[in-house]
Design an enzyme around this catalytic site. Sequence first.
Site, PDB file in Angstrom:
ATOM      1  N   GLU A 359       0.831  -1.214   0.000  1.00  0.00           N
ATOM      2  CA  GLU A 359       0.000   0.000   0.000  1.00  0.00           C
ATOM      3  C   GLU A 359       0.859   1.255   0.000  1.00  0.00           C
ATOM      4  OE1 GLU A 359      -3.156  -0.082   2.868  1.00  0.00           O
ATOM      5  OE2 GLU A 359      -4.122  -1.754   1.837  1.00  0.00           O
ATOM      6  N   TYR A 420     -14.379  -1.084   5.083  1.00  0.00           N
ATOM      7  CA  TYR A 420     -14.172   0.356   5.258  1.00  0.00           C
ATOM      8  C   TYR A 420     -15.099   1.178   4.380  1.00  0.00           C
ATOM      9  CZ  TYR A 420      -9.841  -0.793   7.669  1.00  0.00           C
ATOM     10  OH  TYR A 420      -8.919  -1.286   8.544  1.00  0.00           O
ATOM     11  N   LYS A 515      -9.170  -7.890  12.794  1.00  0.00           N
ATOM     12  CA  LYS A 515      -9.586  -8.617  11.596  1.00  0.00           C
ATOM     13  C   LYS A 515      -9.186 -10.091  11.657  1.00  0.00           C
ATOM     14  CE  LYS A 515      -9.792  -4.606   8.696  1.00  0.00           C
ATOM     15  NZ  LYS A 515      -9.064  -3.694   9.629  1.00  0.00           N
TER      16      LYS A 515
HETATM   17  C1  ADA Z   1      -3.897  -2.160   5.217  1.00  0.00           C
HETATM   18  C2  ADA Z   1      -2.542  -2.693   5.613  1.00  0.00           C
HETATM   19  C3  ADA Z   1      -2.578  -3.701   6.705  1.00  0.00           C
HETATM   20  C4  ADA Z   1      -3.815  -3.773   7.580  1.00  0.00           C
HETATM   21  C5  ADA Z   1      -5.102  -3.304   6.935  1.00  0.00           C
HETATM   22  C6  ADA Z   1      -6.268  -2.987   7.852  1.00  0.00           C
HETATM   23  O1  ADA Z   1      -4.432  -2.716   4.137  1.00  0.00           O
HETATM   24  O2  ADA Z   1      -1.852  -3.250   4.543  1.00  0.00           O
HETATM   25  O3  ADA Z   1      -1.400  -3.541   7.398  1.00  0.00           O
HETATM   26  O4  ADA Z   1      -3.617  -3.334   8.848  1.00  0.00           O
HETATM   27  O5  ADA Z   1      -4.866  -2.134   6.203  1.00  0.00           O
HETATM   28  O6  ADA Z   1      -6.666  -3.789   8.660  1.00  0.00           O
HETATM   29  O7  ADA Z   1      -6.781  -1.880   7.733  1.00  0.00           O
END
Ligand code: ADA
Length: 723
Positions: A359, A420, A515
């Site tokens: 990212e 999100y 997550k």
């Molecule tokens: C991003 C990132 C991750 C992770 C994720 C999230 O995509 O690459 O490190 O934390 O977000 O959970 O928002």
Amino acid sequence: MRTDTRKIWNLKDGWFFGKSREGCGEAVTLPHTWNAVDGQDGGNDYYRGCCWYRRELTAEETNASCLFLEFNGAAHICDVYLDGEKLAHHEGGYSAFRVELTGKTTDKNLLEVSLSNEDNDRVYPQKADFTFYGGLYRDVNLICVPEEHFELLKDGTPGIKVTPVVDLEKKTAHVTVETWHNASSVEITVNGETKTVESKAEFVIENVHLWDGVDDPYLYTATARLSSGDEVSTRFGCRVFECDPQKGFLLNGRNYPLRGVSRHQDLKGKGNALSYEDHAADMKIVREIGANTLRLAHYQQAQEFYDLCDENGIVVWAEIPFITMYMKNGRENTLSQMRELITQCYNHPSIAVWGLSNEITAASAVNEELLENHRALQELCHRMDPTRLTTMANVFMLEIDSPILEIPDINSYNLYFGWYLGELEQTDEFFDEFHAKYPDRVIGFSEYGADANPAYHSSQPEKGDYTEEYQALYHEHMLKMIEERPYLWATHVWNLFDFAADGRDEGGKHGENQKGLVTFDRSMRKDAFYLYKAAWNKTEPFAHLCGKRYVNRCEEETEIKVYSNQSEVRLYVDGTLVASESGKTVFRFTIPLLGEHLIRAEADGCSDVMCIRRVSEPDESYVFNKAAKSVTNWFDADEIDPSCFSINDTLGEIRQHPKAGAIVNAMMAKGASERGDVADAVKDNPALQRMMGRMTMLSLLKQGGADEESIKQLNRILQGIKK
Ligand code: ADA
């Protein structure tokens, strides 16, 4: 010539720790991090600064011809001193490095190590969604070798490099073994055959036993010996990895879709200072869920863990922490971390791809400097390792025609539609569009997930509610989406485990990204864990009743859901068989809820039980954000006149009408000016704009944190405009 062999002392004990050189007085054992507590409790206030470790080295430990100190992980900027003299400086908290002490030791020496995880503008990571623990969190070893020995300094090399090239038709492997040492010759043994050479030998293994993924991860060993007695050995595996834009991933010539999870190296209460047992316990869970691949994010992990991947046949995506934000002064550091990753991990058969960045365009523009940094990494990877492919994990808002996607060998995206932003189906559309537009490009799904706190429950789960049920629904959608698109070379759930992100404070927990399919302390598998287990684990028959923690329900009829890898599930309520269903992975039943019930699911050779009960009032302890939750009850469907606009229409539909469009545009412009730079990023990003256009006004407003009154007011205005 002395012929003593290599001795390795693990310097576990005898250390003192402190936040200053003088104040180095707390006795600690390694592995150790100073952020095990404050890096996991939220507030984004964990100690980021310079700390010191001190230890005496004794004559018994240092009595050898040649002596090296090995740091397997020193986070993040490290200086090493012996008796006050600075011997080494290392930047990068996840790779190993060694320091030569030969000729510098006496009867008793003082070893001092300063470490800093303070923010700076050159050592990655600096901006990311995880805690940057500081400390000597992996083993520190003292290595004693004879005068003639294998190279130990250059980029933390193991001194031996094995390249197996397999001919699947002939069933042979051509194995090249290279070594680095200061002797005149070396004796190299592979598969019972020994050759004496200057530094490099070639072998052919007939009738080769392949390293064949989870089914048969066969490992060979290569050993190199000098006449001084110094010896190094490494395991290796003979396999063929290929990626095809249509077929996805191939292992040893056959389709082998990579389906798995990501893993951070940390644990509740321990930070990143894990023991071998911790690593092994994680691998057991990886095997239990039935994954055949791991993305080891977002940095080089412990050698022990790559070893476990080799032994368990797990195909690995390995990467450096070049993440979120491009730093002008960080270019050298990306290259040195990649050089060390490849040097130290090259021999692991499990590793299939090197990840250049993650990212990276989230907080940086795609400009020439960023492209050049990626080209330099790409060139480095190919020069050091022509046998493996490179990839990148791209953020959802990166346009699919961006030139940065042309740099790595294969592509991948992190998408969080349905969490999100946006709706679940937008994931399907995204890949369909990418695959149609670029049929010759290999594309994968490097991150997807939804946070869930197993304390929260709902019979009408929805995005953002942090319920175990929404996470399960989210993954049901994604699992199906993935199964329908076999061209996806790899898919990795974000994340197998909840992990520390001290900047987070949400979903009823401080400092955790939730997550995970399994909780941070590994004690609880969330329902979604069993969805993947049902789809992937072919060996252990099981049936899992979802909603075990959702005991109190206030509905007349309730859904009972079973995840199973069997083809038929029978449901018993209070001992009576009420239904039987044939199918695959997800089995749904609806039962009347009268009082307290004992529910039992049975499938071939396995069963599961739970208790649920009818209650008259909703159990408030199951709801995360009570204020936001009530939003669904503000409008009854029959209160809204469908011939006029309402907050249930999408932003795109509303914008097409001159008057309604002008109103929402003005409202959003006002919001944007209040939010500053984030809003600019949205405004200037066509991909994001398109995605928002497909969302309903209500879900956009809820996501933006709008209050009840302003949502109602906008709805009243929109209801006054005929479609
Ligand atoms: C991003 C990132 C991750 C992770 C994720 C999230 O995509 O690459 O490190 O934390 O977000 O959970 O928002």
